[in-house]
Scaffold this motif. Structure first.
Motif, PDB file in Angstrom:
ATOM      1  N   GLN A 134       0.830  -1.202   0.000  1.00 51.92           N
ATOM      2  CA  GLN A 134       0.000   0.000   0.000  1.00 51.92           C
ATOM      3  C   GLN A 134       0.862   1.250   0.000  1.00 51.92           C
ATOM      4  N   ARG A 135       1.900   1.238   0.817  1.00 46.78           N
ATOM      5  CA  ARG A 135       2.835   2.372   0.831  1.00 46.78           C
ATOM      6  C   ARG A 135       3.538   2.519  -0.518  1.00 46.78           C
ATOM      7  N   ALA A 136       3.927   1.381  -1.100  1.00 49.55           N
ATOM      8  CA  ALA A 136       4.632   1.420  -2.384  1.00 49.55           C
ATOM      9  C   ALA A 136       3.748   2.022  -3.473  1.00 49.55           C
ATOM     10  N   THR A 137       2.444   1.750  -3.392  1.00 53.06           N
ATOM     11  CA  THR A 137       1.519   2.332  -4.364  1.00 53.06           C
ATOM     12  C   THR A 137       1.523   3.856  -4.269  1.00 53.06           C
ATOM     13  N   GLY A 138       1.530   4.368  -3.025  1.00 48.13           N
ATOM     14  CA  GLY A 138       1.602   5.817  -2.826  1.00 48.13           C
ATOM     15  C   GLY A 138       2.910   6.389  -3.334  1.00 48.13           C
ATOM     16  N   GLU A 139       4.009   5.679  -3.069  1.00 47.01           N
ATOM     17  CA  GLU A 139       5.315   6.143  -3.534  1.00 47.01           C
ATOM     18  C   GLU A 139       5.386   6.131  -5.051  1.00 47.01           C
ATOM     19  N   GLN A 140       4.761   5.126  -5.672  1.00 44.70           N
ATOM     20  CA  GLN A 140       4.754   5.058  -7.132  1.00 44.70           C
ATOM     21  C   GLN A 140       3.973   6.227  -7.714  1.00 44.70           C
ATOM     22  N   GLN A 141       2.889   6.617  -7.044  1.00 46.46           N
ATOM     23  CA  GLN A 141       2.129   7.778  -7.506  1.00 46.46           C
ATOM     24  C   GLN A 141       2.962   9.052  -7.385  1.00 46.46           C
ATOM     25  N   ASP A 142       3.742   9.161  -6.296  1.00 42.83           N
ATOM     26  CA  ASP A 142       4.639  10.311  -6.149  1.00 42.83           C
ATOM     27  C   ASP A 142       5.686  10.328  -7.246  1.00 42.83           C
ATOM     28  N   LEU A 143       6.198   9.134  -7.571  1.00 33.95           N
ATOM     29  CA  LEU A 143       7.220   9.011  -8.601  1.00 33.95           C
ATOM     30  C   LEU A 143       6.716   9.522  -9.947  1.00 33.95           C
ATOM     31  N   ARG A 144       5.443   9.263 -10.226  1.00 32.89           N
ATOM     32  CA  ARG A 144       4.878   9.645 -11.519  1.00 32.89           C
ATOM     33  C   ARG A 144       4.749  11.158 -11.680  1.00 32.89           C
ATOM     34  N   THR A 145       4.937  11.923 -10.605  1.00 35.11           N
ATOM     35  CA  THR A 145       4.845  13.380 -10.707  1.00 35.11           C
ATOM     36  C   THR A 145       6.218  14.026 -10.864  1.00 35.11           C
ATOM     37  N   GLY A 146       7.289  13.249 -10.749  1.00 33.62           N
ATOM     38  CA  GLY A 146       8.640  13.796 -10.831  1.00 33.62           C
ATOM     39  C   GLY A 146       9.159  13.843 -12.254  1.00 33.62           C
ATOM     40  N   PRO A 147      10.390  14.363 -12.446  1.00 34.85           N
ATOM     41  CA  PRO A 147      11.010  14.401 -13.775  1.00 34.85           C
ATOM     42  C   PRO A 147      11.100  12.996 -14.358  1.00 34.85           C
ATOM     43  N   SER A 148      10.937  12.878 -15.668  1.00 36.96           N
ATOM     44  CA  SER A 148      10.884  11.561 -16.301  1.00 36.96           C
ATOM     45  C   SER A 148      12.191  10.785 -16.137  1.00 36.96           C
ATOM     46  N   LEU A 149      13.342  11.466 -16.138  1.00 35.55           N
ATOM     47  CA  LEU A 149      14.617  10.765 -15.931  1.00 35.55           C
ATOM     48  C   LEU A 149      14.675  10.185 -14.526  1.00 35.55           C
ATOM     49  N   HIS A 150      14.172  10.932 -13.554  1.00 32.58           N
ATOM     50  CA  HIS A 150      14.097  10.452 -12.174  1.00 32.58           C
ATOM     51  C   HIS A 150      13.243   9.187 -12.114  1.00 32.58           C
ATOM     52  N   ARG A 151      12.121   9.182 -12.814  1.00 35.45           N
ATOM     53  CA  ARG A 151      11.228   8.023 -12.801  1.00 35.45           C
ATOM     54  C   ARG A 151      11.923   6.793 -13.371  1.00 35.45           C
ATOM     55  N   VAL A 152      12.603   6.967 -14.506  1.00 33.79           N
ATOM     56  CA  VAL A 152      13.285   5.835 -15.143  1.00 33.79           C
ATOM     57  C   VAL A 152      14.366   5.279 -14.224  1.00 33.79           C
ATOM     58  N   GLY A 153      15.163   6.157 -13.642  1.00 34.38           N
ATOM     59  CA  GLY A 153      16.225   5.708 -12.744  1.00 34.38           C
ATOM     60  C   GLY A 153      15.692   4.990 -11.535  1.00 34.38           C
ATOM     61  N   ALA A 154      14.623   5.515 -10.946  1.00 35.42           N
ATOM     62  CA  ALA A 154      14.040   4.895  -9.757  1.00 35.42           C
ATOM     63  C   ALA A 154      13.490   3.515 -10.073  1.00 35.42           C
ATOM     64  N   VAL A 155      12.835   3.364 -11.228  1.00 37.55           N
ATOM     65  CA  VAL A 155      12.295   2.067 -11.621  1.00 37.55           C
ATOM     66  C   VAL A 155      13.424   1.064 -11.845  1.00 37.55           C
ATOM     67  N   LEU A 156      14.477   1.477 -12.536  1.00 40.35           N
ATOM     68  CA  LEU A 156      15.611   0.573 -12.788  1.00 40.35           C
ATOM     69  C   LEU A 156      16.235   0.095 -11.488  1.00 40.35           C
ATOM     70  N   LEU A 157      16.461   1.017 -10.561  1.00 39.93           N
ATOM     71  CA  LEU A 157      17.100   0.658  -9.295  1.00 39.93           C
ATOM     72  C   LEU A 157      16.203  -0.245  -8.461  1.00 39.93           C
ATOM     73  N   ASP A 158      14.905   0.037  -8.463  1.00 36.44           N
ATOM     74  CA  ASP A 158      13.975  -0.784  -7.691  1.00 36.44           C
ATOM     75  C   ASP A 158      13.926  -2.204  -8.231  1.00 36.44           C
ATOM     76  N   LEU A 159      13.786  -2.350  -9.533  1.00 36.77           N
ATOM     77  CA  LEU A 159      13.686  -3.675 -10.130  1.00 36.77           C
ATOM     78  C   LEU A 159      14.993  -4.448 -10.028  1.00 36.77           C
ATOM     79  N   ALA A 160      16.112  -3.740 -10.159  1.00 37.01           N
ATOM     80  CA  ALA A 160      17.409  -4.419 -10.130  1.00 37.01           C
ATOM     81  C   ALA A 160      17.707  -5.039  -8.785  1.00 37.01           C
ATOM     82  N   HIS A 161      17.178  -4.473  -7.719  1.00 35.83           N
ATOM     83  CA  HIS A 161      17.509  -4.950  -6.375  1.00 35.83           C
ATOM     84  C   HIS A 161      16.478  -5.908  -5.807  1.00 35.83           C
TER      85      HIS A 161
END
Length: 217
Positions: A128-155
């Protein structure tokens, strides 16, 4: 979710033993559908090895990737709890092995082993918290979003700093909430900087510290 924070990682050895005794071992080949959105099945899957893509499909057939689950994680717990239809489709990203437990068996285990129920509650809260964080992520710069997704999935399921993300650009775009063209442009930027390498089916992070710095993470 890191391995030590996964559902399996939260459990005591006695609880793991009880789950293993009640489960059926399963194996899914890469690309196979484990269950479809709308299915009436109520069993849960405990992932032992491999990664599972969680996605929803619109009436138009368009797919949105919601998450990728890895070793130690439990999937399908909501349908097991409330008895409703599956809210998402599960697909094996790579070869997946794990354990399947029916809802009625899981309920009995939660009664006999309260720590199992508590671990499930923690998983639901974390997601549930991750869903909120993902919504926050979608409001940030697109490069930030891509980097955050890569790091999250990689780990997911690994402590290796040089990790592979086995998803297509379209799937990454769905998670980040941006267009595939934008993802492609940012991946080229990261690749030209020597921060990642890419091929047709995967992305490899080469310099994690620089990726975090560049994306402001």
């Amino acid at each position: 979710m890191r391995a030590d924070q996964s559902f399996w990682g939260m459990l005591h050895e006695r609880d793991r033993t009880a789950l293993e005794a009640a489960a059926t071992r399963v194996l899914f080949q890469s690309g196979s559908v484990i269950c479809h959105q709308g299915d009436t099945s109520r069993n849960v899957l405990l992932v032992s090895h491999g990664r599972v893509k969680v996605s929803r499909f619109a009436l138009t057939g368009e797919e949105t990737v919601l998450a990728v689950r890895g070793p130690g994680e439990i999937i399908g717990e909501l349908s097991a709890i409330d008895g409703r239809h599956r809210s998402a489709t599960l697909t094996a990203v790579d070869p997946v092995s794990g354990m399947v437990i029916h809802a009625s068996t899981l309920k009995r285990l939660c009664t006999a082993h309260p720590e199992i129920a508590w671990a499930m509650l923690r998983v639901v809260a974390a997601r549930q918290r991750a869903t909120g964080e993902q919504q926050d992520l979608r409001t940030g710069p697109s490069l930030h979003r891509v980097g955050a997704v890569l790091l999250d999935l990689a780990h997911r399921g690994t402590d290796d700093l040089i990790a592979t993300v086995p998803l297509s650009q379209r799937e990454l775009a769905g998670i980040a909430g941006i267009s595939r063209e934008t993802v492609s442009r940012h991946l080229k930027t990261l690749r030209d900087a020597g921060i990642i390498s890419t091929n047709r089916t995967s992305i490899r992070i080469l310099r994690e510290d620089e990726l975090r710095k560049l994306c402001g993470i």
